[in-house]
Structure formats: C-alpha cells, structure tokens
Design a protein around this motif. Sequence first.
Motif, PDB file in Angstrom:
ATOM      1  N   LEU A   1      -3.130  -8.032  -8.590  1.00  0.00           N
ATOM      2  CA  LEU A   1      -4.137  -7.030  -8.957  1.00  0.00           C
ATOM      3  C   LEU A   1      -3.733  -5.678  -8.410  1.00  0.00           C
ATOM      4  O   LEU A   1      -3.629  -5.501  -7.197  1.00  0.00           O
ATOM      5  CB  LEU A   1      -5.518  -7.402  -8.415  1.00  0.00           C
ATOM      6  N   PRO A   2      -3.465  -4.702  -9.293  1.00  0.00           N
ATOM      7  CA  PRO A   2      -3.236  -3.328  -8.830  1.00  0.00           C
ATOM      8  C   PRO A   2      -4.558  -2.570  -8.773  1.00  0.00           C
ATOM      9  O   PRO A   2      -5.364  -2.652  -9.690  1.00  0.00           O
ATOM     10  CB  PRO A   2      -2.310  -2.754  -9.917  1.00  0.00           C
ATOM     11  N   VAL A   3      -4.784  -1.837  -7.686  1.00  0.00           N
ATOM     12  CA  VAL A   3      -6.026  -1.081  -7.515  1.00  0.00           C
ATOM     13  C   VAL A   3      -5.688   0.323  -7.027  1.00  0.00           C
ATOM     14  O   VAL A   3      -4.854   0.479  -6.131  1.00  0.00           O
ATOM     15  CB  VAL A   3      -6.977  -1.753  -6.493  1.00  0.00           C
TER      16      VAL A   3
ATOM     17  N   THR B   1      -1.393  -2.916  -4.348  1.00  0.00           N
ATOM     18  CA  THR B   1      -1.158  -4.087  -5.192  1.00  0.00           C
ATOM     19  C   THR B   1      -1.288  -5.344  -4.345  1.00  0.00           C
ATOM     20  O   THR B   1      -0.609  -5.491  -3.326  1.00  0.00           O
ATOM     21  CB  THR B   1       0.236  -4.042  -5.841  1.00  0.00           C
ATOM     22  N   PHE B   2      -2.200  -6.232  -4.764  1.00  0.00           N
ATOM     23  CA  PHE B   2      -2.370  -7.534  -4.117  1.00  0.00           C
ATOM     24  C   PHE B   2      -1.577  -8.566  -4.905  1.00  0.00           C
ATOM     25  O   PHE B   2      -1.590  -8.561  -6.141  1.00  0.00           O
ATOM     26  CB  PHE B   2      -3.847  -7.951  -4.103  1.00  0.00           C
ATOM     27  N   THR B   3      -0.911  -9.485  -4.212  1.00  0.00           N
ATOM     28  CA  THR B   3      -0.136 -10.535  -4.880  1.00  0.00           C
ATOM     29  C   THR B   3      -0.257 -11.842  -4.130  1.00  0.00           C
ATOM     30  O   THR B   3      -0.125 -11.883  -2.897  1.00  0.00           O
ATOM     31  CB  THR B   3       1.354 -10.150  -4.976  1.00  0.00           C
ATOM     32  N   LYS B   4      -0.514 -12.917  -4.881  1.00  0.00           N
ATOM     33  CA  LYS B   4      -0.475 -14.264  -4.326  1.00  0.00           C
ATOM     34  C   LYS B   4       0.022 -15.210  -5.412  1.00  0.00           C
ATOM     35  O   LYS B   4      -0.683 -15.483  -6.387  1.00  0.00           O
ATOM     36  CB  LYS B   4      -1.846 -14.723  -3.830  1.00  0.00           C
TER      37      LYS B   4
ATOM     38  N   MET C   1       0.853  -1.194   0.000  1.00  0.00           N
ATOM     39  CA  MET C   1       0.000   0.000   0.000  1.00  0.00           C
ATOM     40  C   MET C   1       0.880   1.232   0.000  1.00  0.00           C
ATOM     41  O   MET C   1       1.695   1.430   0.917  1.00  0.00           O
ATOM     42  CB  MET C   1      -0.915  -0.001   1.227  1.00  0.00           C
ATOM     43  N   ASP C   2       0.752   2.042  -1.055  1.00  0.00           N
ATOM     44  CA  ASP C   2       1.531   3.275  -1.202  1.00  0.00           C
ATOM     45  C   ASP C   2       3.032   3.004  -1.040  1.00  0.00           C
ATOM     46  O   ASP C   2       3.761   3.749  -0.378  1.00  0.00           O
ATOM     47  CB  ASP C   2       1.066   4.331  -0.195  1.00  0.00           C
TER      48      ASP C   2
END
Length: 636
Positions: free
Chosen positions: A467-469, A459-462, A434-435
Amino acid sequence: MNEPENLPKQVGRYEIKRLLGAGAMGSVYLAEDPRIKRKLAIKVVKLDAIRNEADRNEFLARFQREAEVSGVLNDPGIVTIYDVGDSEVGPFLAMEFVPGKPLDSLIKSGEMGRMPLRTKLQIAAGVAAALDHAHAHGIVHRDVKPGNVMLTEEGRPKLMDFGIAKREDASLTQTGTFLGTPSYASPEQIKEGQATFRSDIFSFGVMVFEMLSGVLPFPGTSINTILYKIVNEPPLDVKPPVVGVLPERWQGIFGRVLCKDPEGRYASCAAFLRDLLDAAVDLDKNERLELMGVLKAGPGAVAPPVLQRAHDETMYVPPEKPVVRRTGLRMAGIALALAILGAGAWLLFRGNGARTVTVASVPAQAKVMKGGQDLGATPLPVPLKAGEEIVVARPGYQSQTVTFDGSSIPPVLLQPRITSEQLQTIPEGATVVMDGQTLPGQTPLSVALWDQSRKHEITFTKGDLTLPVTFLEGETPGTQAYHLVSAREAALTGEVKTVDATTPGTLRLAAEYPVRVRTEDRDLGEVAPGGRLELPPGTHRLKLANPRVFYSETRTVTLEPGQAVSLPLPGLVNLTVETYPGSGTVMINGVPTGVESDGSQPIRVVKGSHRVTIQGKSAAPQRVDLGADKYLKFKI
C-alpha cells in the motif's frame, strides 16, 4: 453481457431476470415484482464486501436512508425507491428501472463529446432542477457525479444514489467522515467532512465542467494530487476554449461555482445554469427559453424578466440587478464604488486608531485569524489597532500569536510541528519505506520525529500485499491502521482504506449455552448463547467456562481493529450413566451432577473428553470422549 452461472433466482420477493451491471461492491439486476408485475432494478451488496456485522448494518442503514430520502422527494428527475431489505445474497435496494445509460459511460466513451452543446445543457438543466428540488426539501446529496445520473432512452436525466445523502434535520454518518467521490468532492468535504447544499453545487459544477470540456477541472494521477488541487488550486484553464461558450464568461462562471469558499458560490444550481446559458452563443432565443423553462425557481422565487439582445440572444436578468451593457460606464461605476469604499474605510480606521499593516510569514500562504475570523492567507494587509492580536497558522507548523505594537509586524517565522507517530497496518508485520528510506522494524512501528511541515511518501509491504500512502503537509497517520492490498488492486484503484486502530473488535461466541469469560486481568461476565462481546484489538488469552454443562477451556484469539470474529464452541450431547451392582451420584470431572447412576436420566455435557466417577465409590474413573449421545455402563 454473459449471464453468470450463480445468478440468483430471487432476492427478497423479487424475481431476478438478468444482470444489468456489477462492480467491486455489488451487482444490479433487472427484476420483477410478482405481486404487481412491475419491472424494477435491484441493487445487491456482494457478500464478500461484507467483512463483519457492522459492515452489513452500514449497508442496510445507507439503503434505508436512501429509501427515506425517496419518500421525501417526488420528482420525475429523481429515481424512485420502492423497497429495502436483507436477503441470503446480501442487503438489497429495489428501485425504479431506468432503461438507458449512466452519464459517466457517455463521457468515458466519447459519446458526450460528440453531442451538440444544446443537448449537453439540456441534460445539465434536468440535473440542476432535480438537485434544487432535493435542496428545497432539506436533502443534501453529497455524491453528485456522472455515475449517479442515468440518461433515459428519451435523453432525460434522472438523479440517483442518495445512499449517503443527508437531511438537514437528521444525520446518519459520523461528523468529520469524508463520504463522496474524490474528483467531484468539494473543498469542505475534503477538509472537514462537512457537506451543505453549496457542496452539491460545487460537485455539480465539476460535472458540468467535465460534460462540456471533456476534462476534469482538477485532474491528477493520484487521489492525493486531486484532493490537493481541489482544496488549493484554481480550475484547469481549458485550451482551446469550449466551442459555443464565451471564453471570458466561462472563467467567471466556473470560478464562481467552483469557489473554494462555499459562500462565494451560486445559491442554486439553477442560478449557475442561467449564467451558463447566457454565455452560450450557439443557442437561439427559443432554445434558451426552452432550457430556462426546465429550471425550477426556489420557494417564493419570482422568475426574472427576459430581455432581448441585439444579436437575438435571450438572458435572464434579476430585477434588482439590471445589466449595464456599456463597458466604460460599468468600469467607471466600479472605480467610483472602490473610491467610496476606500474613503469610507480610511475614515473608519482613522476614527478608531487602526492602521493597515501587511502580515507576512515564512513560509507564506499561512492563515491569518483575528477574533476567530479567517481573514485570508499571507502576505495579507490587515487593519489593526495597537494591542490587538492575530493568529498565524499553517498546516504542519506551530501556530503563532502576534500582538500588534502599533507600528509594524515583522515576518512571522513558523516552526515545523514535530510529533511522534505510530504506523499501523492490517495485517501487522509490514516493512516500511518512508521518503525512500527503509525504516528498521515492522508495523506497528513508531516514528519518533515526524515532520508535519513536509510531504511524506510511505510504502507498506508484506509478502504480496502492499500500500502506497502520501501524507501532505499537516497530515499524520494518527490512530489509523492501513489495510494492505494486492499490488494489482493498489495500482488499479489507488484507494486507501483505513480503520481507527483503537476500534474494538467483536467476538461472537457460537454456542448453545451461556459462557463466563475471563481475561488475564478481568472478569467479562457471562455471555448469553450466541452473544457478542467487544475486545480491544490484539491477542487475548480467554478462560471460558460453564460448570453447568461441565465446560472449561482456555482459548487464544487475535482481533484486528473493527474485525468481527466468530468463535465456535463445542456442542452439547447427552451422557447417560448406569452402574452395577448398585448406583450413586454421577461426578463429571470431579463435579457432582446430582444425577443417580441408574441409567434413568441423561446429563447434558459439552462434547470432548471427560472423566466420569461415582461419588463415594471406589471404582476406577471412566475416561469418555464424547462426540455424540452416549450410554455408559460400568461395574463399581
């Protein structure tokens, strides 16, 4: 185009001839109705785009809605729908086959840019007439864009894809749900999920802007950037100006059709096109008359007179608004009107004790409201009387109520809105940046101090999923769960798919017998064969039982929000028991069956391992593993 090996031979009753096109969600085929030998186009939703029964029902509902709209509309500029239904290859829509090209392909290929201005305006006029016809019948399209316009081989446009259209007397979508294509969406669709006729007119204005200039009025490299510009910024200033259109008229016309306030826009697509035709200097009198003839007057409308210009151009002039050609007189008239208005306002406010004060805020561009009415953005002059209240609000900040003391209002200092938010993903267990900072833990993850006054990049990562939001001022994740996708899909589409994390999942019990279902804390009752029950998202330990077929089992299932899961249960077989010498009542798993062990009557039992005994007899229990019908004979 190469024919795919898995081309279906038939969809519904329609015979498939060849593939016309395919996308991420579905395919379009050229087909023939064997009953009347009519060629048509079949749009079929891909099965892998249907995650659950709710998805299938949603696609069918949209197709049904499009068919209903087609039944209301009967216009040569709108594609006709013949049939809608479900099939083994997916939900389908049968529609008029239009030989030609979609308008978006002409724009992307550059072919549109090489067309003369008259041809572009002719296409726009045809679409305007079709849209106004739909509006006259109470239909709002809600997804006007070049991809939903087919250009026939003769060059006539046909508007299609009313799948998310809305009738003014009916609604098949949830209020507040944004439907449409981002680049062509209106501000009110983005902010409120609401669409009216004027929303279509805005989208039509974006499309015409792109057709004539070759660029979008609100360009951007990400969806969030595009949406922000549509809501907050003026249209792009086209440099150099579009050839054949007066530059000073261009700005005024597109400033009006793309106005942020729906009430500030043109009342119809035809009115917008008439102004645009008036600004097109490359058209002669006959060409302008011909194009104006394509446009349809609204119900009860009278065609305004056609006036001749000195340079042999023609324009429509509404009778109630005669055009004044002398700039000096026009400016004098405007100045006089402003003077009269100013004097009237002074007398009005002087008479009721009001005075005009400037309302300022930190930060600026906050909304000022009085009595529930939006007056504009700060800094803003507002007429107020002593004791009157105003509300100053801006997304991401706490709103402030201010009471006017009769003299002045100091700058309103808005405080950031700080909330606690939950970040949720599908699947769970994603790391979060986050940021630029990696947050401790994995999703679902709580952010205790979410500053709504700031833009946040997350940005979520697994594993291979990501997924960037982007969250703009005032935006929060709320109860949404974010679907992670492959890095390639994220880069190609930029699409952010979410589902409300509180949406229950659906569990289907695939069994030929009823089952009683209990969780650890409650009894869910008996579910009919093949029945469904809704469960909150998460992991559940279920106790399943039907003593009538000697079934008892504990299963653990995990449901994601909105997910539909089928739970296969063991099938039934026949067990026949014969004992010798003599017989007695057969017991299965310690439960009397009421059946005598004389081999005359089969017992319905679920597949699996069971213990068989004879009531009142001392014979050793028989352990049987049933996978098929079985005849069991033993000595007692």
